[in-house]
Design a protein around this motif. Structure first.
Motif, mmCIF file in Angstrom:
data_model
loop_
_atom_site.group_PDB
_atom_site.id
_atom_site.type_symbol
_atom_site.label_atom_id
_atom_site.label_comp_id
_atom_site.label_asym_id
_atom_site.label_seq_id
_atom_site.Cartn_x
_atom_site.Cartn_y
_atom_site.Cartn_z
ATOM 1 N N VAL A 77 0.851 -1.180 0.000
ATOM 2 C CA VAL A 77 0.000 0.000 0.000
ATOM 3 C C VAL A 77 0.892 1.236 0.000
ATOM 4 N N ARG A 78 0.682 2.085 -0.986
ATOM 5 C CA ARG A 78 1.452 3.326 -1.113
ATOM 6 C C ARG A 78 0.610 4.483 -0.586
ATOM 7 N N SER A 79 1.206 5.277 0.251
ATOM 8 C CA SER A 79 0.494 6.437 0.775
ATOM 9 C C SER A 79 0.793 7.657 -0.095
ATOM 10 N N LYS A 80 0.023 8.704 0.096
ATOM 11 C CA LYS A 80 0.273 9.954 -0.626
ATOM 12 C C LYS A 80 1.647 10.496 -0.250
ATOM 13 N N ARG A 81 2.045 10.297 0.991
ATOM 14 C CA ARG A 81 3.357 10.759 1.436
ATOM 15 C C ARG A 81 4.465 10.038 0.682
ATOM 16 N N ALA A 83 4.289 8.876 -2.338
ATOM 17 C CA ALA A 83 4.300 9.439 -3.682
ATOM 18 C C ALA A 83 4.962 10.822 -3.703
ATOM 19 N N ALA A 84 4.686 11.629 -2.692
ATOM 20 C CA ALA A 84 5.289 12.964 -2.624
ATOM 21 C C ALA A 84 6.800 12.857 -2.419
ATOM 22 N N GLU A 85 7.241 11.930 -1.582
ATOM 23 C CA GLU A 85 8.672 11.742 -1.345
ATOM 24 C C GLU A 85 9.375 11.256 -2.602
ATOM 25 N N LYS A 86 8.720 10.385 -3.330
ATOM 26 C CA LYS A 86 9.311 9.872 -4.569
ATOM 27 C C LYS A 86 9.419 10.995 -5.600
ATOM 28 N N ALA A 87 8.380 11.852 -5.705
ATOM 29 C CA ALA A 87 8.407 12.958 -6.663
ATOM 30 C C ALA A 87 9.468 13.978 -6.304
ATOM 31 N N ALA A 88 9.732 14.162 -4.996
ATOM 32 C CA ALA A 88 10.727 15.134 -4.555
ATOM 33 C C ALA A 88 12.149 14.641 -4.756
ATOM 34 N N ALA A 89 12.319 13.356 -4.871
ATOM 35 C CA ALA A 89 13.671 12.781 -4.985
ATOM 36 C C ALA A 89 14.284 12.945 -6.342
#
Length: 89
Positions: A77-81, A83-89
């Motif tokens: 299960v992927r949380s919105k957090r 996804a946000a951390e992955k996009a910021a990386a």
């Protein structure tokens, strides 16, 4: 004592018991087949998408006398957090 054969299938490979073993009765062989299922599930990689594993019991005449299966669904299960951390990386 009667001889029974316990075959297993984990979805990748089937293992046919050619030797069998002596059990007190069919119920004892069924118990052994049921014990095999959780052991098989534990050996599966947790990220592998598999559906069911099976254990069957055949008698000395080769007749199928019992079949048991275990189904397990694994989902990360992927949380919105995440996804946000992955996009910021």
């Amino acid at each position: 004592m009667p001889r029974f054969y316990i075959d297993t299938d984990d979805g990748r490979s089937a293992v046919i018991d050619d030797d069998g073993a002596e059990y007190r009765d069919l119920a004892s062989a069924e118990d052994e087949a049921m014990r095999a299922l959780p052991e098989m599930a534990q050996s599966q990689h947790p990220t592998r998408n598999w559906h069911e594993i099976f254990a069957t019991v055949r008698d000395e005449a080769g007749l199928l006398r019992f079949r048991a299966s275990l189904a397990l669904t694994v989902e990360r299960v992927r949380s919105k957090r995440d996804a946000a951390e992955k996009a910021a990386a």
